[in-house]
Design a protein around this motif. Structure first.
Motif, PDB file in Angstrom:
ATOM      1  N   GLY A  61       0.821  -1.204   0.000  1.00 57.79           N
ATOM      2  CA  GLY A  61       0.000   0.000   0.000  1.00 57.79           C
ATOM      3  C   GLY A  61       0.855   1.253   0.000  1.00 57.79           C
ATOM      4  N   PRO A  62       0.206   2.412  -0.095  1.00 59.01           N
ATOM      5  CA  PRO A  62       0.949   3.677  -0.051  1.00 59.01           C
ATOM      6  C   PRO A  62       1.786   3.785   1.225  1.00 59.01           C
ATOM      7  N   LYS A  63       3.028   4.205   1.066  1.00 59.79           N
ATOM      8  CA  LYS A  63       3.935   4.340   2.204  1.00 59.79           C
ATOM      9  C   LYS A  63       3.811   5.724   2.820  1.00 59.79           C
ATOM     10  N   GLY A  64       4.053   5.769   4.127  1.00 53.11           N
ATOM     11  CA  GLY A  64       4.003   7.040   4.828  1.00 53.11           C
ATOM     12  C   GLY A  64       5.015   7.102   5.943  1.00 53.11           C
ATOM     13  N   ILE A  65       5.061   8.222   6.621  1.00 52.60           N
ATOM     14  CA  ILE A  65       5.912   8.411   7.788  1.00 52.60           C
ATOM     15  C   ILE A  65       5.142   9.229   8.820  1.00 52.60           C
ATOM     16  N   ASP A  66       5.599   9.186  10.067  1.00 49.39           N
ATOM     17  CA  ASP A  66       5.124  10.141  11.059  1.00 49.39           C
ATOM     18  C   ASP A  66       6.329  10.789  11.707  1.00 49.39           C
ATOM     19  N   VAL A  67       6.231  12.104  11.915  1.00 52.93           N
ATOM     20  CA  VAL A  67       7.392  12.895  12.314  1.00 52.93           C
ATOM     21  C   VAL A  67       7.012  13.916  13.379  1.00 52.93           C
ATOM     22  N   SER A  68       8.043  14.425  14.032  1.00 54.31           N
ATOM     23  CA  SER A  68       7.896  15.510  15.004  1.00 54.31           C
ATOM     24  C   SER A  68       9.169  16.340  14.967  1.00 54.31           C
ATOM     25  N   HIS A  69       9.314  17.236  15.941  1.00 51.35           N
ATOM     26  CA  HIS A  69      10.511  18.073  15.997  1.00 51.35           C
ATOM     27  C   HIS A  69      11.782  17.257  16.210  1.00 51.35           C
ATOM     28  N   TYR A  70      11.637  16.029  16.685  1.00 55.06           N
ATOM     29  CA  TYR A  70      12.817  15.181  16.905  1.00 55.06           C
ATOM     30  C   TYR A  70      13.568  14.894  15.604  1.00 55.06           C
ATOM     31  N   GLN A  71      12.884  14.995  14.470  1.00 59.88           N
ATOM     32  CA  GLN A  71      13.550  14.741  13.188  1.00 59.88           C
ATOM     33  C   GLN A  71      14.281  15.972  12.658  1.00 59.88           C
ATOM     34  N   GLY A  72      14.128  17.112  13.319  1.00 60.64           N
ATOM     35  CA  GLY A  72      14.788  18.326  12.856  1.00 60.64           C
ATOM     36  C   GLY A  72      14.215  18.791  11.531  1.00 60.64           C
ATOM     37  N   THR A  73      15.043  19.482  10.752  1.00 61.92           N
ATOM     38  CA  THR A  73      14.611  19.973   9.447  1.00 61.92           C
ATOM     39  C   THR A  73      14.550  18.820   8.458  1.00 61.92           C
ATOM     40  N   ILE A  74      13.432  18.709   7.758  1.00 60.09           N
ATOM     41  CA  ILE A  74      13.205  17.598   6.835  1.00 60.09           C
ATOM     42  C   ILE A  74      13.236  18.101   5.400  1.00 60.09           C
ATOM     43  N   ASP A  75      13.934  17.365   4.547  1.00 56.39           N
ATOM     44  CA  ASP A  75      13.961  17.657   3.112  1.00 56.39           C
ATOM     45  C   ASP A  75      12.740  16.979   2.491  1.00 56.39           C
ATOM     46  N   TRP A  76      11.636  17.713   2.383  1.00 58.68           N
ATOM     47  CA  TRP A  76      10.386  17.111   1.935  1.00 58.68           C
ATOM     48  C   TRP A  76      10.425  16.731   0.461  1.00 58.68           C
TER      49      TRP A  76
END
Length: 233
Positions: free
Chosen positions: A26-41
């Motif tokens: 199925g479609p892949k996803g992620i869950d994130v917060s400030h712990y990941q810092g700046t994300i290259d979307w």
């Protein structure tokens, strides 16, 4: 036809059968917060990620400092996205926390790119694992949050948890299976046993690290089903 049978027949058009071992088509996803810092979307989208849950709030005293940046970044690259709230049932009522979440990024609109908000309810890192609540009191707290969210948005929140926590802290309640989509966390080669009442999990968090930032998730269905869930159809 009974209400539960109507509910299941409608969902069957959107969702696949229960996850099979390592069924990650199925479609892949992620869950994130400030712990990941700046994300290259842009890189996240290029890697095939289709959806993301972004931490917005915790209890009634914490706003994730990266929420707006992450939400805007995910939107700009075309991801289906939604906010999540980390519950603290020991600090205030479910209704109070639902209102706090809604006021700070947890809302929903039928725009086809916004997932209903997610209630993240799991073990307490800073105290009693069930936040000092009995199983019946915990069920009441979750109902309070869920019903408040529904009254303000017309959608019931997704419930994220583990089967172990749910069994320990709600007595394996089946009270939410008719309304709330299940997001189960289980880091193994298969999804394992899911909590009582739910015929399947809608989302599976199958790893806490991987090729993309944050936790690694998959939707139990296809891209059309994911889009329908965002639209509320």
């Amino acid at each position: 036809m009974a209400k539960s049978l109507v509910f299941l027949s409608l969902l069957s058009a959107v969702f696949a059968a229960p996850f099979e071992p390592r069924q990650l088509d199925g479609p892949k996803g992620i869950d994130v917060s400030h712990y990941q810092g700046t994300i290259d979307w842009s890189s996240v989208a290029a890697n095939g990620i289709k959806f993301v849950f972004i931490k917005a709030t915790e209890g009634t005293t914490f706003l994730d400092p990266n929420f707006s940046e992450n939400y805007d970044g995910a939107t700009k690259v075309g991801l289906i996205r939604g906010g999540y709230h980390f519950a603290h049932p020991d600090s205030s009522s479910g209704a109070t926390q639902a209102d706090y979440f809604l006021a700070h990024g947890g809302g929903w609109t039928a725009d086809g790119i916004t997932l209903p908000g997610m209630l993240d309810i799991e073990y307490n890192d800073d105290g009693a694992e069930c936040y000092g609540l009995s199983a019946s009191a915990m069920v009441s707290w979750i109902k309070d949050f869920s019903n408040t969210y529904h009254s303000k948005t017309g959608r019931y929140p997704i419930i994220y948890s583990t089967t172990d926590w749910w069994t320990t802290c709600t007595g394996n309640s089946a009270a939410f299976a008719d309304d709330n989509p299940l997001f189960i966390a289980h880091y193994a080669s298969s999804i394992g046993t899911i909590p009582a009442g739910w015929p399947f999990a809608t989302f599976w968090q199958y790893a806490d690290s991987g090729p993309n930032p944050g936790d690694q998730d998959v939707f139990n269905g296809d891209a059309a089903g994911l889009s329908k869930m965002a639209k509320g159809s």
